[in-house]
Motif scaffolding. Structure first.
Motif, PDB file in Angstrom:
ATOM      1  N   ARG A 185      20.585  20.098 -12.675  1.00 45.68           N
ATOM      2  CA  ARG A 185      21.251  19.354 -13.737  1.00 45.68           C
ATOM      3  C   ARG A 185      21.903  18.059 -13.269  1.00 45.68           C
ATOM      4  N   ARG A 186      22.679  18.121 -12.193  1.00 42.22           N
ATOM      5  CA  ARG A 186      23.391  16.925 -11.736  1.00 42.22           C
ATOM      6  C   ARG A 186      23.843  17.093 -10.294  1.00 42.22           C
ATOM      7  N   VAL A 187      24.113  15.958  -9.670  1.00 47.60           N
ATOM      8  CA  VAL A 187      24.557  15.929  -8.284  1.00 47.60           C
ATOM      9  C   VAL A 187      25.484  14.737  -8.110  1.00 47.60           C
ATOM     10  N   ALA A 188      26.441  14.868  -7.220  1.00 49.66           N
ATOM     11  CA  ALA A 188      27.325  13.748  -6.883  1.00 49.66           C
ATOM     12  C   ALA A 188      27.667  13.844  -5.411  1.00 49.66           C
ATOM     13  N   LYS A 189      27.946  12.692  -4.821  1.00 51.56           N
ATOM     14  CA  LYS A 189      28.253  12.633  -3.394  1.00 51.56           C
ATOM     15  C   LYS A 189      29.409  11.676  -3.178  1.00 51.56           C
ATOM     16  N   LEU A 190      30.363  12.061  -2.338  1.00 49.37           N
ATOM     17  CA  LEU A 190      31.481  11.196  -1.980  1.00 49.37           C
ATOM     18  C   LEU A 190      31.511  11.010  -0.461  1.00 49.37           C
ATOM     19  N   THR A 225      20.905  12.572   0.799  1.00 52.77           N
ATOM     20  CA  THR A 225      20.285  11.718  -0.213  1.00 52.77           C
ATOM     21  C   THR A 225      21.269  10.616  -0.598  1.00 52.77           C
ATOM     22  N   ASP A 226      20.850   9.782  -1.559  1.00 54.38           N
ATOM     23  CA  ASP A 226      21.753   8.727  -2.021  1.00 54.38           C
ATOM     24  C   ASP A 226      22.689   9.208  -3.124  1.00 54.38           C
ATOM     25  N   GLY A 227      22.675  10.517  -3.393  1.00 54.67           N
ATOM     26  CA  GLY A 227      23.585  11.079  -4.383  1.00 54.67           C
ATOM     27  C   GLY A 227      23.061  11.059  -5.804  1.00 54.67           C
ATOM     28  N   THR A 228      21.779  10.691  -5.978  1.00 59.19           N
ATOM     29  CA  THR A 228      21.192  10.701  -7.315  1.00 59.19           C
ATOM     30  C   THR A 228      20.346  11.952  -7.515  1.00 59.19           C
ATOM     31  N   LEU A 229      20.179  12.347  -8.772  1.00 54.15           N
ATOM     32  CA  LEU A 229      19.389  13.528  -9.092  1.00 54.15           C
ATOM     33  C   LEU A 229      17.927  13.333  -8.706  1.00 54.15           C
ATOM     34  N   GLU A 230      17.422  12.124  -8.920  1.00 53.23           N
ATOM     35  CA  GLU A 230      16.023  11.830  -8.596  1.00 53.23           C
ATOM     36  C   GLU A 230      15.751  11.997  -7.102  1.00 53.23           C
ATOM     37  N   SER A 231      16.668  11.487  -6.271  1.00 48.47           N
ATOM     38  CA  SER A 231      16.456  11.589  -4.823  1.00 48.47           C
ATOM     39  C   SER A 231      16.532  13.036  -4.358  1.00 48.47           C
ATOM     40  N   LEU A 232      17.384  13.845  -4.985  1.00 46.88           N
ATOM     41  CA  LEU A 232      17.465  15.263  -4.626  1.00 46.88           C
ATOM     42  C   LEU A 232      16.191  15.985  -5.044  1.00 46.88           C
ATOM     43  N   ALA A 233      15.729  15.749  -6.254  1.00 45.74           N
ATOM     44  CA  ALA A 233      14.532  16.425  -6.770  1.00 45.74           C
ATOM     45  C   ALA A 233      13.310  16.126  -5.909  1.00 45.74           C
TER      46      ALA A 233
END
Length: 307
Positions: free
Chosen positions: A140-145, A103-111
């Motif tokens: 709750r939250r997501v992050a991508k590096l 995903t693009d690392g956003t919560l919306e894209s994961l959901a």
């Protein structure tokens, strides 16, 4: 009306994971039609999930997943720490974290992403899990590096199962050096981040509001002294603040005689090339969530109709 046998109830329970009494009710409502009962329970499960959504979910798991030059960290919450040991919940967390990598690392894209092996989204899969397990759960939250070359190392503290625990850290190291040595270095720095929880990578990453607040506190402590003296004291105090709170300036947790920046510089010879720490993420389970306190005895009495 069709007879609701124990066999039918077991079949429906195996299909849905719902409770025995719920399965019996569903079969009664649908005249023993198992497939119709599945739909009835799904609808009822959604209603249950909605009712549970108001409860505080501050437990659960933080998980990390890496692939190539990318890594993701995800926090998925539940109401109790028992759920963190539930194999179905762990499996969901594992798959959702893998999805996060794409995903693009956003919560919306994961959901909204498709859940592996199912014709539902990640969010819809979690809603179904809420109905099955019986607790409120939240993405709750997501992050991508990511790095163009080098590694994104990870570390999980308080690990419950592989890659899942109470604190998850990612550290991005950009370098053309030896990947295996970079990974080992990155893991050490990730452990440092887990232990010392820096606010930012360097001074530039500290918000103007935080800087202003810290300086105001320093000046307040030395009221009554000449303005130029206050400024010098504040300047010295801010240097100490940066050493304590910015990753590159912090004393390395594995060797307090060196800063993290010095450790990176010294590692370049072993790694075989320049090493740049471009970012980090630290998720601690439930941080910032206001947990409710309750009188358990009173709850039991109320449930029994005594209060």
């Amino acid at each position: 009306m069709a007879a609701i046998t124990a066999g039918l109830v077991k079949e429906l329970r195996d299909k849905t994971g719902a409770g025995m009494m719920d399965c019996k009710t569903a079969l009664t409502e649908t005249n023993g039609d198992v497939e119709a009962a599945v739909d009835w329970l799904r609808k009822k499960g959604l209603a249950k999930a909605a009712k549970k959504a108001g409860r505080v979910a501050a437990e659960g798991l933080v998980a990390v997943e890496s692939a190539g030059h990318n890594a993701a960290v995800v926090e998925i919450n539940a109401e109790t720490d028992f759920v963190a040991r539930n194999p179905d919940f762990q499996a969901f967390v594992r798959e959702a974290t893998k999805v996060a990598l794409n995903t693009d690392g956003t919560l919306e894209s994961l959901a909204n992403a498709k859940f592996p092996g199912a014709d539902v989204t990640v969010a819809e899969k979690l809603t179904a899990l809420v109905a099955t397990i019986g607790e409120n759960m939240t993405l709750r939250r997501v992050a991508k590096l990511s790095v163009p070359q080098g590694v994104v190392a990870s570390y999980v503290h308080g690990q419950v199962v592989e890659g899942q625990g109470r604190i998850g850290v990612l550290v991005a190291l950009e370098s053309t050096g030896d990947v295996e040595k970079l990974t080992a270095l990155g893991r050490q720095i990730a452990m440092h981040v887990a232990a010392l929880s820096p606010l930012a990578l360097d001074e530039a990453g500290i918000s103007a509001e935080t800087l202003a607040r810290e300086k105001a506190i320093l000046l307040e402590k030395h009221q009554g002294k000449p303005a130029n003296v206050q400024e010098k004291i504040a300047e010295s105090g801010m240097k100490s603040f940066f050493k304590e709170n910015t990753l590159l300036d912090q004393a390395f947790v594995h060797d307090g005689s060196k800063s993290v920046a010095q450790v990176l510089k010294e590692a370049e010879g072993q790694v075989g090339g320049p090493v740049k720490l471009t970012g980090f993420v630290r998720f601690a389970l439930g941080e910032g969530i206001e947990k409710e306190t309750s009188d358990f005895a009173a709850e039991v009495a109320a449930a029994a109709g005594q209060g």
